[in-house]
Design an enzyme around this catalytic site. Structure first.
Site, PDB file in Angstrom:
ATOM      1  N   SER A   1       0.854  -1.194   0.000  1.00  0.00           N
ATOM      2  CA  SER A   1       0.000   0.000   0.000  1.00  0.00           C
ATOM      3  C   SER A   1       0.891   1.246   0.000  1.00  0.00           C
ATOM      4  O   SER A   1       1.687   1.419  -0.922  1.00  0.00           O
ATOM      5  CB  SER A   1      -0.947  -0.035   1.202  1.00  0.00           C
ATOM      6  OG  SER A   1      -1.950   0.932   1.085  1.00  0.00           O
TER       7      SER A   1
ATOM      8  N   HIS B   1      -7.925  -5.263  -0.586  1.00  0.00           N
ATOM      9  CA  HIS B   1      -6.654  -4.565  -0.417  1.00  0.00           C
ATOM     10  C   HIS B   1      -5.602  -5.435   0.256  1.00  0.00           C
ATOM     11  O   HIS B   1      -4.405  -5.231   0.058  1.00  0.00           O
ATOM     12  CB  HIS B   1      -6.890  -3.285   0.383  1.00  0.00           C
ATOM     13  CG  HIS B   1      -5.699  -2.380   0.432  1.00  0.00           C
ATOM     14  ND1 HIS B   1      -5.037  -1.968  -0.711  1.00  0.00           N
ATOM     15  CD2 HIS B   1      -5.049  -1.802   1.477  1.00  0.00           C
ATOM     16  CE1 HIS B   1      -4.028  -1.167  -0.367  1.00  0.00           C
ATOM     17  NE2 HIS B   1      -4.022  -1.062   0.942  1.00  0.00           N
TER      18      HIS B   1
END
Length: 705
Positions: free
Chosen positions: A555, A670
């Protein structure tokens, strides 16, 4: 496939030849993904890889893991995944059973069975329980289910007595919904009801009241209870049902670090008049405030990271007699707090080791340290159930270290005596910790700042620069990287003779909000200089020369290691870059990217693009540069960062003849993994790639086109 017009502010940049990969589920894009997945699997998967993945999965599926619980009423709730239940079980038990030898669990929802019954691929995303009136039992819950592991979820009402979904009950389709209970027949709901209902960041802009029996379609025509402008991040309303302190609070989240809070007084929303960057917390009669930047009020300067207390009614009436109940120091910061019935627990970091204070508001906020924090460990204390009349002052204590499996204790805060917390559960060890040691070191960054990092490796480590070393970091959003046990890391890295390092760079929260703001926007390079300084220090100390040093991040951490790849390729032998931001020119237009402008800046503002382009890895690749071995991984169903930045980076590297490996999980959101098997696969792929790259384990190059 054609290129789209570029925004005027960045039209001087080269045209983006890989915009077609932004069509997430497009046939051409998915064909490109599958081809690279096959190529990576063919090169990476062998008997040794398969054996390692099985060892990691054994950790994740272990029935000896601690089933962490949340107390609601007389029950202790847990969500559990293992080999037999890959999508998981939502279940509960009593305290007596939980602390007994063989816990008897009552299964509330079997997600695997639900998927079979509905021919769906549901993934558990949590549950919101309606707190009953005093003396009542928990009966209702809104269960959240994701179709693919992304942030968008469906909500269904669940009956905790009959153990089934409520026929004709509340049922909200998949969306990025925010909801909360008002009472047994009423929800506060923010969801996608059509044009104008969601912000540019893809989160709810308006909250409306949904009554039992009303069709969801009726929401769109209702006047919002509370709404925010579409260029803000999000808005919402929560209801507190604590007897004597019932109230509604609305929040207007301008961006990640600025929020306006409102208290409902009659039919009006009254602003809690503090700066937008203030953390605001209400509990019973108290208002707690934590400024992110220095704040002067009544002629008194309160430093960023201070915790202040004031009676809510007095503050709303104009009183500003604030009480400092925690003051940060250069080495000590407040990370979180939790109320029990009568006390306030403060979780602190002191040079990234935990410290816990117990504050008593009835005794002028007298503070006492909880003697429960060994050095170089992470320890968190929080209330078990502050509204339970019998155990409202009970607290959980969670201890973990790089070599210390997570341990759970339960204690009671009593002003008359301070008994130590009692052991409840202890996780097993998945590798022999006696063979390793944990050290903390400090590197010196480019501007002279001391940057701490943890090093975990073999005892009597030979400092010859040849130790395969994995350097991990994040450096963003005020997230602190603290010591934590990982049986997976132990098996996939330490047991093979590797060294594992965690860098506590600026942009994180290890030293409070100032540590974070030091690396915002135009100062982003400070985070990358810090990480590079740790890499150089590892080399200078003889732990790992560049050829033996790999880095990994996901991320925002993917953006971090992407900048290591493009700015500091000479410092690393390999890079593992997961679910990353990489195209900072278009990140605000992809998935939830607009919500991170406060962290990185706005590329559509010419002055801000000038500094953003200096940390946009997609635009910093240069022909003729020798780059370290690179593995980029992502997930199709990631609706937060999205998969397209990873795709485009890999495609551009390929087009330039730069070796790169790429893998895209087809579900998992994610995190890139929707179950333990997927998590084991991604973990193993990243670590196996790094290990082979740093030890000469690739015989025929590192992929690419």
């Amino acid at each position: 496939m054609t290129d789209a017009a570029l925004p005027p502010s960045i039209s001087e940049q080269p045209r983006d030849e890989f915009l077609w990969l932004e069509d997430i589920h497009g046939d051409d894009a998915m064909a490109w993904v599958r081809e690279r997945n096959e190529r990576t699997d063919a090169a990476l998967v062998n008997p040794a890889y398969t054996a390692l993945e099985a060892k990691v999965l054994e950790v994740l599926d272990s029935k000896d893991r601690i089933p962490m619980v949340t107390k609601r009423g007389n029950w202790y709730y847990n969500f559990w995944r293992d080999e037999a239940n890959p999508r998981g079980l939502w279940r509960r038990t009593s305290w007596e059973s939980y602390t007994g030898g063989d816990t008897a669990w009552e299964v509330l929802l079997d997600v695997d069975a639900l998927c079979v019954a509905e021919d769906a691929e549901w993934m558990w995303a949590g549950a919101s329980l309606l707190r009953p009136a005093p003396g009542g039992e928990y009966r209702q819950a809104m269960v959240a289910l994701s179709p693919d592991g992304g942030d968008a979820v469906a909500y269904r009402e669940f009956d905790l007595a009959t153990l089934g979904f409520v026929q004709g009950g509340f049922d909200l389709p998949t969306a990025k919904t925010r909801l909360g209970w008002l009472d047994a027949d009423t929800l506060y709901v923010g969801t996608d009801t059509g044009e104008g209902s969601m912000t540019a960041s893809s989160y709810p802009a308006a909250t409306r009241v949904l009554h039992r029996g009303e069709p969801l379609a009726a929401l769109a025509s209702k006047e919002p209870l509370f709404s925010v402008p579409l260029d803000h991040l999000s808005g919402g309303v929560s209801h507190s049902s604590t007897p004597g302190f019932e109230r509604d609070v609305a929040y207007d989240v301008l961006d990640f670090f600025n929020t306006r809070s409102y208290l409902r007084v009659g039919d009006e929303w009254v602003h809690i008049d503090v700066p937008d960057d203030m953390s605001v917390s209400l509990h019973h009669e108290w208002l707690l405030l934590r400024p992110r930047t220095d704040w002067t009020v009544g002629g008194v300067l309160y430093a960023a990271g201070t915790l202040l207390a004031v009676e809510l009614d007095a503050f709303m009436a104009g009183g500003r007699e604030l009480r400092t109940i925690f003051a940060p120091t250069p080495t000590q910061s407040l990370q979180s707090w939790s109320w029990t019935q009568d006390f306030l627990l403060l979780n602190l970091l002191s040079d990234v080791s935990s410290k816990i204070l117990v504050l008593d508001p009835s005794a002028e906020w007298a503070a006492a340290e909880l003697d429960a924090c060994p050095p170089l460990h992470s320890v968190d204390a929080y209330a078990v159930d502050d509204e339970d009349p019998e155990s409202g002052n009970d607290y959980w204590l969670l201890t973990s270290g790089f070599l210390t499996p997570t341990t759970v204790y339960r204690g009671t805060l009593d002003p008359r005596e301070r008994a130590p917390a009692a052991l409840v559960r202890e996780a097993p060890s998945f590798f022999n910790a006696d063979n390793y040691s944990v050290e903390q070191h400090f590197a010196t960054s480019a501007d002279g700042t001391r940057v701490p990092y943890f090093q975990v490796g073999p005892k009597n480590l030979v400092l010859d620069g040849a130790n395969p070393t994995l350097l991990s970091g994040y450096g963003g959003f005020e997230v602190s990287r603290t010591p934590a046990y990982s049986g997976a890391v132990g098996r996939s890295w330490l047991e093979r003779g590797g060294v594992f390092v965690v860098a506590n760079i600026r942009g994180g929260g290890e030293y409070g909000p100032a540590w974070h703001t030091a690396a915002l926007q135009e100062n982003r390079h400070r985070a990358y200089e810090d990480f590079a300084a740790v890499a150089r220090d590892l080399s200078a100390r003889g732990v790992a020369a560049p050829a033996a040093l790999g880095c990994a991040g996901g991320s925002n951490g993917g953006l971090l290691v992407g900048n290591m790849l493009t700015h500091y390729p000479e410092l690393f032998g390999a890079v593992s870059c997961g679910v990353p931001l990489l195209d900072m020119r278009r990140y605000t237009k992809l998935s939830a990217g607009a919500s991170w402008i406060a962290e990185y800046g706005d590329p559509d503002v010419p002055e801000q693009w000038e500094f953003i382009k200096t940390f946009s890895p997609y635009h910093l690749l240069r022909p003729g540069t020798r780059y370290p071995a690179t593995f980029i991984w992502t997930a199709t169903s990631d609706d937060r960062v999205g998969p397209v930045q990873a795709r485009k980076m890999a495609a551009r590297m390929e087009s330039m003849g730069i070796p790169v490996w790429f893998h895209e999980a087809l579900e998992g959101g994610h995190a890139g993994a929707g179950n333990n098997e997927q998590a084991a696969r991604l973990h193993t792929a990243s670590h196996e790639f790094l290990w082979r790259a740093l030890t000469g384990g690739f015989e025929k190059g590192l992929g690419g086109s």
